[in-house]
Enzyme design. Structure first.
Site, PDB file in Angstrom:
ATOM      1  N   GLU A  72      -4.789   3.890   4.156  1.00  0.00           N
ATOM      2  CA  GLU A  72      -5.686   4.198   2.864  1.00  0.00           C
ATOM      3  C   GLU A  72      -7.000   3.907   2.905  1.00  0.00           C
ATOM      4  OE1 GLU A  72      -2.144   3.846   2.663  1.00  0.00           O
ATOM      5  OE2 GLU A  72      -1.156   5.303   1.462  1.00  0.00           O
ATOM      6  N   CYS A 106      -3.550   0.122  -3.492  1.00  0.00           N
ATOM      7  CA  CYS A 106      -4.431   1.566  -2.301  1.00  0.00           C
ATOM      8  C   CYS A 106      -5.028   2.468  -4.170  1.00  0.00           C
ATOM      9  CB  CYS A 106      -3.909   1.976  -1.956  1.00  0.00           C
ATOM     10  SG  CYS A 106      -3.909   1.628  -0.007  1.00  0.00           S
TER      11      CYS A 106
HETATM   12  N1  THU Z   1       1.332   0.548   4.546  1.00  0.00           N
HETATM   13  C1  THU Z   1       0.709   1.876   4.484  1.00  0.00           C
HETATM   14  O1  THU Z   1      -0.513   1.838   5.180  1.00  0.00           O
HETATM   15  N2  THU Z   1       0.186   2.554   3.489  1.00  0.00           N
HETATM   16  C2  THU Z   1       1.302   2.830   2.440  1.00  0.00           C
HETATM   17  O2  THU Z   1       0.890   4.364   1.645  1.00  0.00           O
HETATM   18  C3  THU Z   1       2.301   1.955   2.116  1.00  0.00           C
HETATM   19  C4  THU Z   1       2.402   0.833   3.182  1.00  0.00           C
HETATM   20  C5  THU Z   1       1.462  -0.221   5.409  1.00  0.00           C
HETATM   21  C6  THU Z   1       1.065  -1.617   4.568  1.00  0.00           C
HETATM   22  C7  THU Z   1       2.312  -2.378   5.734  1.00  0.00           C
HETATM   23  O3  THU Z   1       1.097  -2.443   6.860  1.00  0.00           O
HETATM   24  C8  THU Z   1       3.421  -1.380   6.381  1.00  0.00           C
HETATM   25  O4  THU Z   1       2.467  -0.109   5.573  1.00  0.00           O
HETATM   26  C9  THU Z   1       4.443  -1.595   5.721  1.00  0.00           C
HETATM   27  O5  THU Z   1       4.703  -1.904   4.577  1.00  0.00           O
END
Ligand code: THU
Length: 147
Positions: A72, A106
């Site tokens: 995000e 985020c």
């Molecule tokens: N992550 C995201 O990119 N967006 C989310 O909404 C939740 C978590 C990613 C961060 C990390 O690379 C992985 O997911 C595990 O937490």
């Protein structure tokens, strides 16, 4: 124009499913680029600007773990860097049965730069829910409080 021209798909049951929202399709597509070497958890996000432009982002992890950036925020920072300032919606896609909502940091960044976005959650097969960002981040801290 036929249903398939409008993006409708025919599933294994033979029943026609609803057309896929292009924002969800973009988030699914960019998720393939996720650099999730450490968690194995790949996420894609697609942000829609006020003029309908779609800006995508995926999560990018690294060996320090702590410098990981979520899909995000990648999408939002790409959009800001390209000069976009007004946003309507964001789609977030992960390969999970339960929806994957944006993490706390985020939500903060999306609120500050995107305002009360519609947040669409989906997995690789189906949409899992739609929320206003104000419902996901009630009582936000933001620039109004700095005056
Ligand atoms: N992550 C995201 O990119 N967006 C989310 O909404 C939740 C978590 C990613 C961060 C990390 O690379 C992985 O997911 C595990 O937490």
């Amino acid at each position: 124009m036929s249903a398939s021209d409008r993006g409708a798909r025919t599933g294994a049951s033979g029943r026609r499913s609803a057309p896929v929202d292009p924002l969800i399709a973009a988030a699914r597509q960019v998720r393939r680029h996720a650099h999730a070497t450490y968690s194995g958890f790949k996420v894609g996000a697609a942000l829609e600007t006020q003029d309908g432009t779609i800006i995508t982002g995926c999560n990018v992890e690294n060996a320090t773990y702590g410098l990981t950036i979520c899909a995000e925020r990648v999408a939002m920072f790409k959009a800001l860097s390209d000069g976009h300032r007004r946003f309507r919606r964001i789609a977030v896609v992960a390969d999970t049965a339960d929806p994957t909502p944006p993490c706390g940091p985020c939500r903060q960044i999306l609120w500050e730069f995107g305002g009360d976005l519609e947040v669409i959650l989906a997995n690789l097969r189906t949409e899992k829910g739609r929320h206003r960002l104000s419902a996901l981040l009630p009582l936000p801290f933001d620039a109004r409080l700095l005056k």
